[in-house]
Design an enzyme around this catalytic site. Structure first.
Site, short mmCIF file in Angstrom:
data_model
loop_
_atom_site.label_atom_id
_atom_site.label_comp_id
_atom_site.label_asym_id
_atom_site.label_seq_id
_atom_site.Cartn_x
_atom_site.Cartn_y
_atom_site.Cartn_z
N GLY A 111 5.04 11.94 -1.84
CA GLY A 111 6.26 12.13 -1.06
C GLY A 111 6.07 12.16 0.45
O GLY A 111 6.88 12.76 1.16
N THR A 112 5.05 11.47 0.98
CA THR A 112 4.90 11.48 2.44
C THR A 112 6.06 10.72 3.11
O THR A 112 6.47 11.06 4.21
CB THR A 112 3.55 10.88 2.90
N MET B 103 8.07 4.69 -8.52
CA MET B 103 7.22 3.77 -9.29
C MET B 103 7.78 3.43 -10.67
O MET B 103 7.04 3.01 -11.55
CB MET B 103 5.82 4.40 -9.45
N HIS C 167 7.82 -0.96 1.00
CA HIS C 167 6.66 -1.57 0.33
C HIS C 167 5.49 -1.61 1.32
O HIS C 167 5.68 -2.04 2.47
CB HIS C 167 7.00 -2.98 -0.16
#
Ligand code: GAR
Length: 208
Positions: free
Chosen positions: A12-13, A91, A110
């Site tokens: 979760g960066t 994902m 991406h």
């Protein structure tokens, strides 16, 4: 004010970058209303909780198909009156039921310069392994709208960095996150929330 949902699956960066940008009032006309994780116990959920943001888990394992999971996701998004869906390291495969409701309103980050190193199997660290194996001299990140074609939707923003001779996948990943992803994603979300993105075929025009 547009309601933003952030979909996550891991560290979760990128979610944190959005939370921090929101704290600096850089997400103009937008508010992170919910964080939805595809897995329980991930660090991204802790980040949401620390920021006081509503969160929930939609675990693919609990649904018979990707379609069933997507239908549940859309229900959740509607329930929260969500205007824009941001995939920040999400994902899990989603199906057309999402894009039917959120047409040009699902944004993905991406970690490569699309159309390089994208598509099936290109996610997370694998993307950087592929870039290094190919020997490219630049890589970067792409923020794009999501449609049914994997990593194939109209490109909103891109930023490049140099690939250095001694790079490992981890080192390259970190450089791309710091210099590209964590900047581009909040910028793109803010532009969307201000109605400044106009999709014309494959091209996204950024309005002044
Ligand atoms: C990020 O590098 C993101 O670009 C990538 O996964 C990482 C998630 O990190 N996404 C993909 O590869 C999607 N195909 P985070 O959970 O720390 O944001």
């Amino acid at each position: 004010m547009k309601n933003i949902a952030v979909l996550v699956s891991g560290g979760g960066t990128n979610l944190q970058a959005l939370i921090d940008a929101q704290g600096r009032r850089e997400i103009v006309n937008g508010k992170i209303s919910i964080v939805i994780s595809s897995a329980p116990g991930v660090h991204a959920l802790e980040r949401a909780q620390n920021a006081g943001i509503l969160s929930c888990v939609l675990d693919r394992k609990n649904y018979p198909s990707s379609r069933a999971m997507t239908v549940a996701l859309v229900e959740k998004l509607k329930e929260q009156s969500i205007d824009v869906v941001v995939m920040a390291g999400f994902m899990t495969i989603v199906t057309k039921e999402l894009f039917e409701v959120y047409n040009n309103a699902v944004i993905n980050i991406h970690p490569a310069l699309i159309p390089s190193f994208c598509g099936k199997g290109a996610y997370g660290l694998h993307v950087h392994e592929q870039a290094l194996a190919y020997g490219v001299k630049v890589s970067g990140a792409t923020v794009h709208f999501v449609n049914e074609e994997c990593d194939g939707g109209p490109i909103i923003l891109q930023k490049a960095v140099d690939v250095l001779p001694d790079d490992t996948p981890e080192v390259l990943q970190r450089r791309i996150m710091e210099q590209c992803e964590w900047k581009l994603l909040p910028q793109a979300v803010s532009l969307f929330c201000q109605d400044r993105l106009r999709v014309e075929g494959r091209t996204v025009r950024i309005l002044p």
